[in-house]
Scaffold this motif. Structure first.
Motif, PDB file in Angstrom:
ATOM      1  N   SER A  55      18.238 -26.474  18.534  1.00 56.93           N
ATOM      2  CA  SER A  55      18.197 -27.810  19.127  1.00 56.93           C
ATOM      3  C   SER A  55      19.444 -28.569  18.720  1.00 56.93           C
ATOM      4  O   SER A  55      20.019 -28.322  17.654  1.00 56.93           O
ATOM      5  CB  SER A  55      16.949 -28.572  18.669  1.00 56.93           C
ATOM      6  OG  SER A  55      17.005 -28.830  17.275  1.00 56.93           O
ATOM      7  N   SER A  56      19.848 -29.499  19.581  1.00 52.94           N
ATOM      8  CA  SER A  56      21.019 -30.327  19.282  1.00 52.94           C
ATOM      9  C   SER A  56      21.017 -31.524  20.229  1.00 52.94           C
ATOM     10  O   SER A  56      20.409 -31.490  21.315  1.00 52.94           O
ATOM     11  CB  SER A  56      22.321 -29.526  19.451  1.00 52.94           C
ATOM     12  OG  SER A  56      22.484 -29.135  20.809  1.00 52.94           O
ATOM     13  N   GLY A  57      21.695 -32.577  19.820  1.00 53.11           N
ATOM     14  CA  GLY A  57      21.873 -33.750  20.678  1.00 53.11           C
ATOM     15  C   GLY A  57      20.610 -34.528  20.960  1.00 53.11           C
ATOM     16  O   GLY A  57      20.518 -35.197  21.994  1.00 53.11           O
ATOM     17  N   LEU A  58      19.633 -34.485  20.058  1.00 54.09           N
ATOM     18  CA  LEU A  58      18.351 -35.160  20.308  1.00 54.09           C
ATOM     19  C   LEU A  58      18.234 -36.496  19.581  1.00 54.09           C
ATOM     20  O   LEU A  58      17.199 -37.165  19.713  1.00 54.09           O
ATOM     21  CB  LEU A  58      17.196 -34.247  19.879  1.00 54.09           C
ATOM     22  CG  LEU A  58      17.149 -32.871  20.542  1.00 54.09           C
ATOM     23  CD1 LEU A  58      15.928 -32.100  20.067  1.00 54.09           C
ATOM     24  CD2 LEU A  58      17.136 -33.010  22.063  1.00 54.09           C
ATOM     25  N   GLY A 118       7.346 -35.929  18.060  1.00 56.27           N
ATOM     26  CA  GLY A 118       8.621 -36.053  18.755  1.00 56.27           C
ATOM     27  C   GLY A 118       9.531 -34.888  18.490  1.00 56.27           C
ATOM     28  O   GLY A 118       9.101 -33.799  18.077  1.00 56.27           O
ATOM     29  N   SER A 119      10.828 -35.120  18.690  1.00 53.35           N
ATOM     30  CA  SER A 119      11.797 -34.030  18.567  1.00 53.35           C
ATOM     31  C   SER A 119      11.887 -33.499  17.142  1.00 53.35           C
ATOM     32  O   SER A 119      12.228 -32.330  16.925  1.00 53.35           O
ATOM     33  CB  SER A 119      13.178 -34.516  19.029  1.00 53.35           C
ATOM     34  OG  SER A 119      13.564 -35.676  18.302  1.00 53.35           O
ATOM     35  N   GLY A 120      11.560 -34.337  16.137  1.00 54.88           N
ATOM     36  CA  GLY A 120      11.600 -33.862  14.763  1.00 54.88           C
ATOM     37  C   GLY A 120      10.493 -32.891  14.416  1.00 54.88           C
ATOM     38  O   GLY A 120      10.544 -32.244  13.367  1.00 54.88           O
ATOM     39  N   ASP A 121       9.485 -32.782  15.292  1.00 49.53           N
ATOM     40  CA  ASP A 121       8.360 -31.885  15.026  1.00 49.53           C
ATOM     41  C   ASP A 121       8.459 -30.564  15.786  1.00 49.53           C
ATOM     42  O   ASP A 121       7.534 -29.743  15.724  1.00 49.53           O
ATOM     43  CB  ASP A 121       7.053 -32.579  15.397  1.00 49.53           C
ATOM     44  CG  ASP A 121       6.857 -33.887  14.654  1.00 49.53           C
ATOM     45  OD1 ASP A 121       6.811 -33.840  13.418  1.00 49.53           O
ATOM     46  OD2 ASP A 121       6.768 -34.945  15.313  1.00 49.53           O
ATOM     47  N   LEU A 122       9.551 -30.349  16.499  1.00 50.20           N
ATOM     48  CA  LEU A 122       9.670 -29.125  17.298  1.00 50.20           C
ATOM     49  C   LEU A 122       9.733 -27.878  16.417  1.00 50.20           C
ATOM     50  O   LEU A 122       9.189 -26.827  16.770  1.00 50.20           O
ATOM     51  CB  LEU A 122      10.917 -29.209  18.178  1.00 50.20           C
ATOM     52  CG  LEU A 122      10.892 -30.284  19.272  1.00 50.20           C
ATOM     53  CD1 LEU A 122      12.239 -30.350  19.997  1.00 50.20           C
ATOM     54  CD2 LEU A 122       9.777 -30.006  20.270  1.00 50.20           C
ATOM     55  N   ALA A 123      10.400 -27.986  15.281  1.00 48.48           N
ATOM     56  CA  ALA A 123      10.477 -26.817  14.391  1.00 48.48           C
ATOM     57  C   ALA A 123       9.093 -26.412  13.907  1.00 48.48           C
ATOM     58  O   ALA A 123       8.815 -25.218  13.712  1.00 48.48           O
ATOM     59  CB  ALA A 123      11.387 -27.126  13.194  1.00 48.48           C
ATOM     60  N   CYS A 132      10.726 -14.607  21.390  1.00 45.40           N
ATOM     61  CA  CYS A 132      10.832 -15.804  22.215  1.00 45.40           C
ATOM     62  C   CYS A 132      12.026 -16.636  21.762  1.00 45.40           C
ATOM     63  O   CYS A 132      12.312 -16.723  20.558  1.00 45.40           O
ATOM     64  CB  CYS A 132       9.537 -16.627  22.113  1.00 45.40           C
ATOM     65  SG  CYS A 132       9.593 -18.218  22.944  1.00 45.40           S
ATOM     66  N   ARG A 133      12.711 -17.262  22.718  1.00 47.84           N
ATOM     67  CA  ARG A 133      13.853 -18.127  22.421  1.00 47.84           C
ATOM     68  C   ARG A 133      13.552 -19.527  22.968  1.00 47.84           C
ATOM     69  O   ARG A 133      13.213 -19.676  24.156  1.00 47.84           O
ATOM     70  CB  ARG A 133      15.136 -17.574  23.043  1.00 47.84           C
ATOM     71  CG  ARG A 133      15.607 -16.286  22.363  1.00 47.84           C
ATOM     72  CD  ARG A 133      16.577 -15.518  23.232  1.00 47.84           C
ATOM     73  NE  ARG A 133      15.920 -15.036  24.457  1.00 47.84           N
ATOM     74  CZ  ARG A 133      15.141 -13.961  24.512  1.00 47.84           C
ATOM     75  NH1 ARG A 133      14.890 -13.258  23.416  1.00 47.84           N
ATOM     76  NH2 ARG A 133      14.603 -13.593  25.653  1.00 47.84           N
ATOM     77  N   VAL A 134      13.695 -20.527  22.108  1.00 51.35           N
ATOM     78  CA  VAL A 134      13.473 -21.926  22.479  1.00 51.35           C
ATOM     79  C   VAL A 134      14.768 -22.685  22.239  1.00 51.35           C
ATOM     80  O   VAL A 134      15.302 -22.688  21.123  1.00 51.35           O
ATOM     81  CB  VAL A 134      12.338 -22.567  21.649  1.00 51.35           C
ATOM     82  CG1 VAL A 134      12.161 -24.035  22.028  1.00 51.35           C
ATOM     83  CG2 VAL A 134      11.042 -21.802  21.846  1.00 51.35           C
TER      84      VAL A 134
END
Length: 399
Positions: free
Chosen positions: A285-288, A263-268, A319-321
């Protein structure tokens, strides 16, 4: 679990069948006794059915109904012949109720091409026998009364058989629709599995291919960097195998241990893996917080595939994410500067069939979102996705 469910379903089916047989047997006994009473009845014209013949005919009319589910055509033929005989002998004025019960099972259990002529024969036999019995052989009614009773008898047989045919058709339609729904669900599930496997395999193999190219390129000049690339290959391949085993284990068995969906916690972690493949990733990232699990998985897979494309086609690059959540939506934007002019073409031209963009677009469409991807005017590539945050269908679709 499935075995218990199947055992329970079989038990309930047996109980239901036994109840239906019991109802048929009860109806057979009641109708038999009723027709025996008709056989012993003295009519106003002084005529009454002979006790022996009347009782035999009553038995042939009623008792076979107990077996109408086992041999519907045979029972229908016996009951129809007995009712025609009873009508011609003036044993009963009852309008073919027993034949209607038998006709219903004929229509329910036999195809229309067989049931239609059989039921048509029964309607004709019932109507003609009533006209002959009531209006000609033992006339107790006027012609029009006899004709009306004949129409009524024909309707009882015809409507009963037609109701059986209609129910058979409706059941067949239900089975057909269920089959279509099952095939559609199977196709959707196959697409979902293919998408998951593509994301797992494509991402990890791209990292492995890039690092293998680096190791081959610097093996003689910089053995330390080559060894570091080989360690990344080893770790990435182990991670890919573990994830594949979990996915295939879930497909093979319901008892397989379920790991939490990414999920969003694994994006890093995705950004860190891309950095190990030579991509300088700036991740924000923010607001997730509070995103539904299905939406988190969709965001994770979109970012994963976008970074895989960067690794495959542009590494080493910058690259920018950015993954930003608001009250109404979640936006994902992944941009890169493109491959450097002096990059080795074999290392940045890894094979790809374009399934990654298709997969991202499909995931976006599942949530009724917007998807855009294409080259940037200043160079590089950009992927932009916007997903609605609150959507009941979307919340379940991606899970």
């Amino acid at each position: 679990m499935l075995k218990d469910h199947d055992r329970y379903a079989r038990l309930m089916k047996r109980i239901r069948r036994a109840l239906l047989y019991a109802l048929d047997a009860g109806a057979a006994v009641v109708l038999t006794l009723m027709y025996i009473g008709f056989a012993a009845m003295r009519f106003p014209d002084g005529h009454h059915g002979a006790d022996l013949y009347g009782t035999l005919i009553a038995l042939c009319v009623g008792l076979p109904l107990a077996f109408r589910r086992r041999r519907p055509l045979l029972v229908y033929g016996i009951v129809l012949a007995a009712m025609v005989t009873a009508t011609l002998m003036d044993i009963t004025r009852e309008p073919f109720l027993a034949v209607g019960l038998a006709a219903y099972l004929v229509g329910l259990t036999r195809p229309v091409r067989l049931a239609a002529p059989v039921l048509g024969t029964g309607v004709a036999a019932a109507s003609v026998s009533v006209v002959l019995g009531v209006g000609v052989l033992t006339p107790t009614e006027g012609f029009w009364s006899a004709a009306g009773l004949a129409v009524w008898a024909g309707l009882v047989v015809g409507v009963s058989g037609g109701a059986g045919c209609l129910l058979r058709w409706r059941r067949a339609e239900t089975v057909r629709r269920e089959g279509l729904r099952a095939r559609r669900a199977l196709a959707d599930e196959r697409l979902r599995i293919a998408r998951e496997l593509h994301d797992i395999v494509s991402h990890n193999l791209s990292l492995i291919a890039v690092k293998a190219g680096v190791a081959a390129h610097v093996a003689e000049d910089d053995p330390r960097e080559a060894r570091a690339a080989l360690r990344v290959i080893e770790e990435t391949s182990r991670s890919a195998l573990a994830e594949m085993r979990r996915t295939l284990g879930v497909l093979r068995s319901e008892d397989a241990p379920l790991a939490p969906a990414p999920g969003s916690g694994d994006l890093a972690g995705l950004a860190a893996e891309a950095r190990r493949a030579g991509v300088r990733v700036e991740f924000t990232s923010s607001g997730l917080a509070g995103l539904p699990e299905g939406l988190q998985l969709a965001v994770y897979r979109i970012v994963q595939e976008a970074l895989t494309n960067v690794v495959r086609h542009a590494a080493p690059t910058r690259c920018r994410v950015a993954v930003l959540g608001s009250a109404k939506s979640v936006t994902v934007e992944v941009t890169d500067d493109g491959p450097p002019p002096d990059a080795d073409p074999p290392m940045r031209r890894l094979p790809g069939a374009g399934h990654g963009l298709v997969g991202m677009r499909e995931r976006t469409m599942m949530y009724d979102g917007t998807f855009a991807a294409g080259p940037r005017p200043e160079g590089g590539f950009r992927v932009s996705v916007s997903l609605p945050r609150a959507l009941e269908f979307g919340e379940g679709a991606g899970a």
